[in-house]
Design an enzyme around this catalytic site. Sequence first.
Site, PDB file in Angstrom:
ATOM      1  N   GLU A 157     -20.863 -16.160   8.408  1.00 37.97           N
ATOM      2  CA  GLU A 157     -19.838 -15.004   8.159  1.00 37.97           C
ATOM      3  C   GLU A 157     -18.628 -15.735   8.471  1.00 37.97           C
ATOM      4  O   GLU A 157     -18.169 -16.060   9.498  1.00 37.97           O
ATOM      5  CB  GLU A 157     -20.143 -14.111   9.377  1.00 37.97           C
ATOM      6  N   ASP A 172     -18.525  -9.164   6.018  1.00 34.63           N
ATOM      7  CA  ASP A 172     -17.623  -8.079   6.782  1.00 34.63           C
ATOM      8  C   ASP A 172     -16.631  -7.705   6.332  1.00 34.63           C
ATOM      9  O   ASP A 172     -15.594  -8.369   6.096  1.00 34.63           O
ATOM     10  CB  ASP A 172     -17.456  -8.611   8.241  1.00 34.63           C
ATOM     11  N   GLU A 192     -20.116  -1.729  11.909  1.00 33.08           N
ATOM     12  CA  GLU A 192     -19.812  -2.441  13.206  1.00 33.08           C
ATOM     13  C   GLU A 192     -18.087  -2.318  13.371  1.00 33.08           C
ATOM     14  O   GLU A 192     -17.381  -2.771  12.583  1.00 33.08           O
ATOM     15  CB  GLU A 192     -19.688  -4.018  12.906  1.00 33.08           C
ATOM     16  N   GLN A 197     -21.431  -5.538   6.678  1.00 33.48           N
ATOM     17  CA  GLN A 197     -20.946  -5.047   7.906  1.00 33.48           C
ATOM     18  C   GLN A 197     -19.493  -4.315   7.453  1.00 33.48           C
ATOM     19  O   GLN A 197     -18.807  -4.768   6.696  1.00 33.48           O
ATOM     20  CB  GLN A 197     -20.534  -5.967   8.980  1.00 33.48           C
TER      21      GLN A 197
END
Length: 258
Positions: free
Chosen positions: A135, A170, A232, A196
């Site tokens: 990530e 993300d 998230e 996310q």
Amino acid sequence: MPRFAANLTMLFTEVPMLDRPGLAAQAGFDGVEVLFPYDHSSSDWLAALAGLPLALINTPPGDWLAGDRGFAAVPGEELRFRDSFLRGADLAARLGVDRLHVMAGVAKGVEAEQVFVENLGWAAAQAPDQRLVIEPINPDDMPGYFLNDFDQAARILDDLGLPQVQIQFDLWHAARIEGQAQAVWDRHKARVGHIQIAGFPARNEPGGGGFDLTGLCTEVDAMGYDGWIAGEYRPARATVHGLAWLQALKARAALIGA
């Protein structure tokens, strides 16, 4: 059809951790993710999950308060990386975790990238049935973290050449790193194994920032994406009072699957 997970490290914090899976299931989530589940035994987690899928966990980061953020890209810390990875992979196997996020750590430079690639290859060989993700994290939230660029992550995956290892996309970090998360998604969606989402510019309930979450649901279904879309974010109020986004996206997913 898209599946939706609640990040239990950030959501439902009104109750203790092991009480959160039940609340997530009641709220309509299909599964959950937990950043660092290592404070509880696998048996306690299995009881708390009660069959609810665990979408993702991170490898142990080391001493967080001392500044550790994992070891996969840290030259000279190969043994610490291997120990932490094996611990994470063991728990992931016990809990049936879909994705294991391999934390890169605080490092920089060409040697760090070489170490990262070598460690990822070793990790994939140790847990051949476990899907792994890396990530990119924005440098404001995590100063010094090695992996802070999506193009760099793509290059590392290309060098590695293992379909088992993918990008953790993300939305928050993509927007913070490049300003336009949609452009990041468009470039790298084929490499993404976990998603996310959060709101932007505040990291509250998902929405805004020029990113079409409804379109994302349609697109991942068309792509045959088999991962998760995880919330998230930091709830602006009690988690259960801010889930209109989940209801809207699940309704869209139901239409797609009809």
